[in-house]
Design a protein around this motif. Structure first.
Motif, mmCIF file in Angstrom:
data_model
loop_
_atom_site.group_PDB
_atom_site.id
_atom_site.type_symbol
_atom_site.label_atom_id
_atom_site.label_comp_id
_atom_site.label_asym_id
_atom_site.label_seq_id
_atom_site.Cartn_x
_atom_site.Cartn_y
_atom_site.Cartn_z
ATOM 1 N N SER A 97 0.854 -1.184 0.000
ATOM 2 C CA SER A 97 0.000 0.000 0.000
ATOM 3 C C SER A 97 0.890 1.234 0.000
ATOM 4 O O SER A 97 2.079 1.164 0.324
ATOM 5 C CB SER A 97 -0.901 0.033 1.239
ATOM 6 N N SER A 135 -7.304 8.460 -2.479
ATOM 7 C CA SER A 135 -6.785 7.436 -3.370
ATOM 8 C C SER A 135 -5.384 7.798 -3.847
ATOM 9 O O SER A 135 -4.914 8.928 -3.649
ATOM 10 C CB SER A 135 -7.707 7.248 -4.574
ATOM 11 N N LEU A 136 -4.739 6.836 -4.494
ATOM 12 C CA LEU A 136 -3.394 7.072 -5.010
ATOM 13 C C LEU A 136 -3.383 8.222 -6.013
ATOM 14 O O LEU A 136 -2.402 8.982 -6.087
ATOM 15 C CB LEU A 136 -2.863 5.797 -5.663
ATOM 16 N N GLN A 142 4.817 -2.795 -9.567
ATOM 17 C CA GLN A 142 3.938 -2.596 -8.420
ATOM 18 C C GLN A 142 4.706 -1.805 -7.356
ATOM 19 O O GLN A 142 4.953 -2.260 -6.250
ATOM 20 C CB GLN A 142 3.445 -3.938 -7.884
ATOM 21 N N LEU A 145 3.339 3.582 -10.024
ATOM 22 C CA LEU A 145 2.728 4.830 -9.548
ATOM 23 C C LEU A 145 2.806 5.915 -10.620
ATOM 24 O O LEU A 145 1.858 6.666 -10.834
ATOM 25 C CB LEU A 145 3.421 5.304 -8.270
ATOM 26 N N TYR A 183 -0.801 6.099 -12.343
ATOM 27 C CA TYR A 183 -1.470 7.217 -11.684
ATOM 28 C C TYR A 183 -0.833 8.582 -11.976
ATOM 29 O O TYR A 183 -1.371 9.606 -11.549
ATOM 30 C CB TYR A 183 -1.487 7.003 -10.171
ATOM 31 N N ASN A 199 5.377 2.773 1.990
ATOM 32 C CA ASN A 199 4.886 1.486 1.506
ATOM 33 C C ASN A 199 4.736 0.557 2.712
ATOM 34 O O ASN A 199 5.677 -0.109 3.114
ATOM 35 C CB ASN A 199 5.869 0.911 0.485
ATOM 36 N N GLU A 201 -6.663 4.385 -1.328
ATOM 37 C CA GLU A 201 -7.369 3.452 -2.198
ATOM 38 C C GLU A 201 -6.631 3.306 -3.525
ATOM 39 O O GLU A 201 -5.929 4.211 -3.987
ATOM 40 C CB GLU A 201 -8.798 3.945 -2.434
ATOM 41 N N ASP A 202 -6.816 2.149 -4.130
ATOM 42 C CA ASP A 202 -6.110 1.797 -5.361
ATOM 43 C C ASP A 202 -7.138 1.370 -6.415
ATOM 44 O O ASP A 202 -7.236 0.201 -6.776
ATOM 45 C CB ASP A 202 -5.128 0.657 -5.055
ATOM 46 N N LYS A 232 -7.343 1.546 -9.574
ATOM 47 C CA LYS A 232 -6.859 0.970 -10.831
ATOM 48 C C LYS A 232 -6.083 -0.330 -10.625
ATOM 49 O O LYS A 232 -5.477 -0.857 -11.553
ATOM 50 C CB LYS A 232 -5.994 1.986 -11.573
ATOM 51 N N ASN A 233 -6.107 -0.826 -9.397
ATOM 52 C CA ASN A 233 -5.489 -2.119 -9.065
ATOM 53 C C ASN A 233 -4.009 -2.186 -9.438
ATOM 54 O O ASN A 233 -3.546 -3.153 -10.032
ATOM 55 C CB ASN A 233 -6.240 -3.277 -9.740
ATOM 56 N N LEU A 234 -3.278 -1.132 -9.074
ATOM 57 C CA LEU A 234 -1.828 -1.179 -9.241
ATOM 58 C C LEU A 234 -1.259 -2.330 -8.416
ATOM 59 O O LEU A 234 -0.416 -3.100 -8.891
ATOM 60 C CB LEU A 234 -1.200 0.144 -8.799
#
Length: 309
Positions: free
Chosen positions: A145, A160-161, A184, A189, A193, A224, A241-242, A244-246
């Protein structure tokens, strides 16, 4: 986690020694390959990465195997995936507690876009080297995270990110050194994003307590943090929150060298996966990190409660 300089030095020494043991191409040339197999009654080498949760999982695997009458040699605190994965492939390590999403994205296929447990495992079964395989995945997950303090989240309206884009250039993110170059991680990132931090503070992957202190002292503004770290709840940190499922699914999954495990060993490891939940992992980490209980005792207690020893 431990102090950075000592942990980094230990990791380097261990990595060098394992690389020397790992040798060249085929597992037949690997001095450790014979000791990783139990088919002929030899000891199964169980390895772990260099952070407390993974060492705990390795201890659970070890005791579950021993409960079935199998011999185990523990090789814990090896280092990051970039160090240990090749040792499993070559047979120097027989059993390793992995996180399926990171295994796929970091070691097997950096271009994979799979994010769900089923899709990740399907790709792993197709793409892993023929010498290794994954066994059943647990429900338990521990995801990467990007986490901030509640104060920072409120001040900059961070949920969110994606919200980091406007502030990241003036911030420092703290993470294990490998995070910077992983899809990841820092690479993802930026590409997913559009978030690029001004500075990166590398730490040994085992230095989670140091990282948390840096975050709370505002020496780093984002970190992290693994999502089963009890400090997230206790210190009221905010996991961004993520959408886009990074960070993909990260189910705890045994990675095994095929010649190292017989059906009895596979049954023991799959038995752990069938019982282990994310809440179990969080509860055990509280005992390990907050209550300073010994990993072997925590593992034994959980195995007993699950009826696996």
């Amino acid at each position: 986690m431990r102090g950075i300089s000592r942990a980094a030095a230990f990791t380097l020494i261990t990595a060098l020694s394992l690389t020397a043991c790992g040798g060249g191409g085929d597992s037949d040339d690997n001095p450790l390959s014979g000791s990783s197999a139990d088919s002929d009654g030899k000891s199964i080498v169980v390895g772990s990465a260099n952070f407390p949760e993974n060492q705990l999982l390795a201890e659970i695997y070890s005791q579950a195997l021993e409960a079935k009458g199998l011999k185990v040699t523990r090789k814990f605190d090896i280092g990051a995936r970039e160090v240990y994965y090749d040792q499993v492939v070559k047979g120097g390590i027989g059993v390793f507690p992995e996180y399926n999403g990171a295994l796929l994205a970091v070691a097997v296929d950096k271009n994979s876009t799979a994010t769900s447990t089923d899709d990740i495992n399907a790709e792993l079964k197709q793409k892993l080297p023929s010498s290794v395989e994954i066994l059943d995945s647990a429900e338990a997950q521990d995801k990467d995270s990007v986490t901030v303090t509640a104060e920072k989240a409120a001040k900059y309206d961070l949920k969110s990110l994606a919200d980091l884009k406007s502030v990241a250039k003036d911030w420092t993110i703290g993470a294990g050194s490998e995070f910077k170059t992983r899809t990841q991680g820092g690479v993802g990132l930026k590409t997913v994003y559009g978030v690029e931090f001004g500075k990166f503070q590398p730490l040994d992957a085992g230095a989670q307590s140091t990282l948390l202190k840096l975050l709370k002292d505002d020496k780093v503004q984002a970190a992290n943090i693994y999502t089963t770290d009890p400090a997230i709840v206790e210190d009221k940190l905010v996991v961004l929150e993520d959408p886009k499922n990074l960070f993909s699914s990260q189910n705890v999954t045994p990675l095994v060298y095929k010649d190292a495990v017989n059906d009895t060993a596979k049954g023991a490891l799959n038995g752990v996966s069938a019982k282990l939940t994310t809440q179990d992992l969080l509860d055990m980490m509280k005992k390990l990190v907050n209550d300073k209980e010994d990993a072997s005792d925590v593992a034994k207690e959980w195995l007993t409660s699950a009826g696996l020893n």
